[in-house]
Scaffold this active site. Structure first.
Site, mmCIF file in Angstrom:
data_model
loop_
_atom_site.group_PDB
_atom_site.id
_atom_site.type_symbol
_atom_site.label_atom_id
_atom_site.label_comp_id
_atom_site.label_asym_id
_atom_site.label_seq_id
_atom_site.Cartn_x
_atom_site.Cartn_y
_atom_site.Cartn_z
ATOM 1 N N GLY A 1 0.825 -1.204 0.000
ATOM 2 C CA GLY A 1 0.000 0.000 0.000
ATOM 3 C C GLY A 1 0.857 1.251 0.000
ATOM 4 C CD GLU B 1 2.071 -6.758 1.633
ATOM 5 O OE1 GLU B 1 3.017 -7.498 1.319
ATOM 6 O OE2 GLU B 1 2.219 -5.546 1.897
ATOM 7 C CB ALA C 1 11.633 -10.110 -17.714
ATOM 8 C CG ASP D 1 15.364 -4.931 -4.920
ATOM 9 O OD1 ASP D 1 14.529 -5.855 -4.966
ATOM 10 O OD2 ASP D 1 15.545 -4.214 -3.917
ATOM 11 C CB THR E 1 11.588 -5.521 -3.691
ATOM 12 O OG1 THR E 1 12.502 -6.594 -3.543
ATOM 13 C CG2 THR E 1 10.605 -5.501 -2.524
ATOM 14 C CG ASP F 1 3.955 -2.670 -4.541
ATOM 15 O OD1 ASP F 1 3.015 -3.473 -4.663
ATOM 16 O OD2 ASP F 1 4.898 -2.828 -3.746
HETATM 17 O O1 RIB Z 1 5.477 -5.431 -3.141
HETATM 18 C C1 RIB Z 1 6.644 -5.265 -2.417
HETATM 19 C C2 RIB Z 1 6.368 -5.212 -0.946
HETATM 20 O O2 RIB Z 1 5.868 -6.455 -0.528
HETATM 21 C C3 RIB Z 1 7.585 -4.959 -0.126
HETATM 22 O O3 RIB Z 1 7.860 -3.587 0.052
HETATM 23 C C4 RIB Z 1 7.319 -5.694 1.156
HETATM 24 O O4 RIB Z 1 6.964 -4.861 2.213
HETATM 25 C C5 RIB Z 1 6.234 -6.695 0.814
HETATM 26 O O5 RIB Z 1 5.150 -6.568 1.574
#
Ligand code: RIB
Length: 301
Positions: free
Chosen positions: A39, A137, A214, A237, A239, A243
């Site tokens: 979020g 989440e 990708a 990365d 991650t 989002d």
């Molecule tokens: O989508 C990435 C996020 O998922 C990370 O920042 C981590 O907190 C996880 O919850």
């Protein structure tokens, strides 16, 4: 206003050449603590893109909670609607390998606060929203309630069904856009090829965008599977790339771009973000995305 409702976590990120085997200890190459949470990451991405963003989330009354609120303030996210609750903040322990791929253990902590009951009492925050961004989440009953309230206010709802969970029909029918990756799509619909899975989901209401990393994105048009290629970059990365996609896609839509151009804009933003470390901290500004697209010979936004 683009309203984001969802998690905010501290990301404890270890970088290593590869993931360890069970029972094995390996040496990392780097470690960092970042603001994260699907979020909060989406809220940061909207803010970086110059969008008018609201965020509703919860942190714990701990040092991590203070760190998260400060980081979000530094990212120009309005923190007025971040609630501090008893107990610990959400924490994600993240491993990132040399291909930029990750594995995450999430301890939800304060994110458990966003229940249906709490959302029911928070109608006011929806009143200026034209888009509401949701993810998974936080408690499912709160996500369902948020989508219902958003619809009643006439806002468009964009759901990232991540982490992968089965969705109740009462949620899907209030969603305008849903953006599963391959694993999430399989959790939502077990049988069939990508096109038939998309069509089955779309029969419940939302437009489906399959985020294939990708490879790019897949969507359906006139009963055909359509594909948009991702921009090629060296990932360090991944991650938060999902989002970044959802937030940038929504900003592009709210700026008047059509569906395909909004997907391209979002893929460009995600491509920039995977070439940098961290989640929220890796997200580009709109200017960076525009420059990237210009260099790659695509459209102007
Ligand atoms: O989508 C990435 C996020 O998922 C990370 O920042 C981590 O907190 C996880 O919850």
């Amino acid at each position: 206003m683009i309203l984001v409702i969802g998690s905010v976590n501290v990301d404890l990120v270890s970088f290593a050449p590869r993931f360890p085997e069970f029972g094995e200890t390996i040496s990392g190459t780097d470690f960092s603590i970042y603001q994260g949470g699907k979020g909060a990451n989406q809220a940061v991405a909207v803010a970086r893109m110059g969008g008018n963003v609201g965020f509703f989330g919860a942190v714990g009354k701990d040092a991590f909670g203070d760190f998260l609120v400060k980081s979000l303030q530094n990212s120009r996210v309005d923190v007025m609607n971040i609630v501090k609750v008893k107990g610990g903040s959400g924490v994600a322990s993240i491993w990132v390998d040399s291909n930029g791929e990750n594995a995450i253990i999430l301890n939800v902590g304060a994110n458990a606060y966003l229940t249906a009951e709490v959302l029911e009492k928070s109608h006011d925050i929806f009143k200026d929203a034209s888009y509401v961004l949701l993810q998974l989440e936080t408690p499912m009953n709160g996500v369902v309630k948020a989508a219902q309230i958003a619809k009643n206010f006439g806002a468009k709802v964009v759901l990232d069904p991540a982490p992968a969970r089965v969705l109740p029909n009462e949620l899907i029918e209030n969603i305008d856009y849903i953006t599963p990756n391959g694993t999430e799509l399989l959790t939502l619909i077990e049988e069939g090829d990508t096109l038939s899975k998309i069509k089955r989901l779309e029969s419940h209401g939302p437009k489906v965008i399959v985020k294939a990393g990708a490879e790019g994105v897949y969507y359906a048009e006139n009963d055909e599977l359509k594909h948009l290629n991702a921009f090629k970059v060296k990932a360090v990365d991944t991650t938060g790339a999902g989002d970044c996609f959802n937030a940038s896609f929504t900003v592009a839509l709210s700026n008047g771009l059509n569906f395909v151009k909004s997907c391209e804009f979002a893929m460009a933003a995600s491509a920039i973000s995977v070439a940098r470390k961290g989640a929220g901290s890796s997200f580009p500004t709109k200017k960076e995305v525009d420059n990237f697209l210009r260099r790659r010979g695509t459209f102007e936004t």
